[in-house]
Design an enzyme around this catalytic site. Structure first.
Site: not given
Ligand code: AQP
Length: 336
Positions: A117, A199, A202
């Site tokens: 990050k 991956k 969002k």
């Molecule tokens: N691509 C993915 N495939 C499967 N699972 C996923 N998760 C996130 N992306 C995928 C799961 O969703 C949950 C939400 O996690 P989060 O919002 O705490 O943060 P994250 O994992 O960092 O999700 P993002 O979408 O990638 O958010 P940003 O862009 O803000 O960093 C978790 O259970 C994660 O495993």
């Protein structure tokens, strides 16, 4: 344990519109847990975590509300699950600070997600980003969670939570439950439609990289049509074909088929037809969620009541743990 039930905590950051990845990798699994009578589930809108990256205030507020509505629309009943905004329960920040004082710099330095990050947000490497896993430990330990659903990417954070909890218990006696990883039925990791080695996220700046849960059918079909694949037009489930593998993984997560069964369904078809079939399956999966979201949008009173009741419930359990922690450390209680 709460009322004889195992306790589970999970959540998502309200950093943007949630994606098909968040849904298939997390939310859908949570909904499956609805049938597990012996687990008490807490689901946070992790808005405190979200500000480790700069947020636009109006959008941030909207994203958090949308995320909450989507939890409910996807099938998490707020009468049965405790769904709350993390910032409505000040105990998270308070325990986060306390645990900061029981965590070593060296431990945080080893966290790979911080490195990723920090590289992504080189202009804003704040200390919140660095101590994020400690706040996550506080989230989990406040509810005495027995179980935490985690993907591979979060395993390191669960380990550090266990280390911090064991350290604290070692000094003060049994204060925290030591949480275990909960591996759900489907652990699908969904990749970006524009770069299948990354991956789906969002916060990805390219809207074509992700299917958002509120995308309409035309948008879903268009995004799948544009999905990056390869040029040999042969449908196979292989690490060497990350774009096609991702489409098959999405199809399997939605239809509950195995990759072998899916590949059989696609025999003799070209990539164009594959994309269309996967798009249709996803649009069909998301349609009821979209309808329920629309109903909830009109029922402000119901949603607001659920937010308030659940925040009170979460605060009750969180404060119980926090009181115990403060007493053990030796803080002075305020005279009544
Ligand atoms: N691509 C993915 N495939 C499967 N699972 C996923 N998760 C996130 N992306 C995928 C799961 O969703 C949950 C939400 O996690 P989060 O919002 O705490 O943060 P994250 O994992 O960092 O999700 P993002 O979408 O990638 O958010 P940003 O862009 O803000 O960093 C978790 O259970 C994660 O495993």
């Amino acid at each position: 344990m709460i009322d004889g039930k195992k306790t589970m905590l999970s959540g998502m950051q309200s950093t943007g519109m949630i994606t098909l990845g968040n849904y298939l990798g997390a939310l859908k699994n949570w909904v499956n847990l609805n049938d597990e009578e012996d687990i008490k589930c807490f689901y946070g809108i992790m808005d405190l975590h979200s500000i480790t990256v700069r947020q636009n205030p109006a959008e941030f507020r909207k994203n958090a509300r949308t995320l909450l509505l989507l939890y409910i629309a996807a099938g998490l009943d707020p009468e049965k699950n405790c769904i709350f905004y993390q910032s409505h329960v000040p105990a998270h920040s308070e325990l986060g600070w306390i645990l900061d004082c029981y965590t070593y710099m060296g431990e945080m330095n080893r966290m790979t997600q911080f490195k990723d990050k920090a590289a992504k947000h080189a202009d804003n490497i704040n200390t919140g980003l660095f101590t994020y896993p400690v706040l996550m430990a506080a989230d989990i330990l406040l509810y005495q969670a027995d179980l935490v659903p985690v993907g591979k990417d979060q395993m390191q954070h669960l380990e550090i939570t266990r280390d911090i909890a064991n350290r604290f218990n070692g000094i003060y006696g049994d204060v925290f439950t030591i949480p275990e990883a909960y591996i759900g039925k489907s652990g699908a990791k969904i990749m970006s439609l524009q770069d299948p080695t990354k991956k789906m996220s969002k916060s990805d700046e390219n809207p074509n990289a992700s299917i958002y849960l509120l995308d309409d059918k035309d948008t879903i079909m268009r995004k799948f049509k544009r999905a990056v694949t390869d040029s040999d037009n042969c449908i196979a489930y292989s690490e060497d074909k990350p774009g096609i593998k991702n489409l098959i993984d999405i199809y399997c997560a939605v239809t509950k088929k195995t990759p072998d069964e899916a590949v059989k369904d696609f025999t003799g078809l070209g990539y164009g037809q594959l994309k269309e079939i996967v798009g249709e399956a996803v649009a069909e999966e998301l349609a009821p969620l979209y309808r329920r979201y629309d109903e909830l949008l009109k029922d402000k009173e119901y949603v607001d009541r659920a937010i308030k009741n659940n925040a009170e419930q979460a605060s009750y359990y969180a404060n119980k743990t926090l009181r115990k922690v403060k007493k053990k450390i030796g803080f002075t209680e305020m005279p009544r």
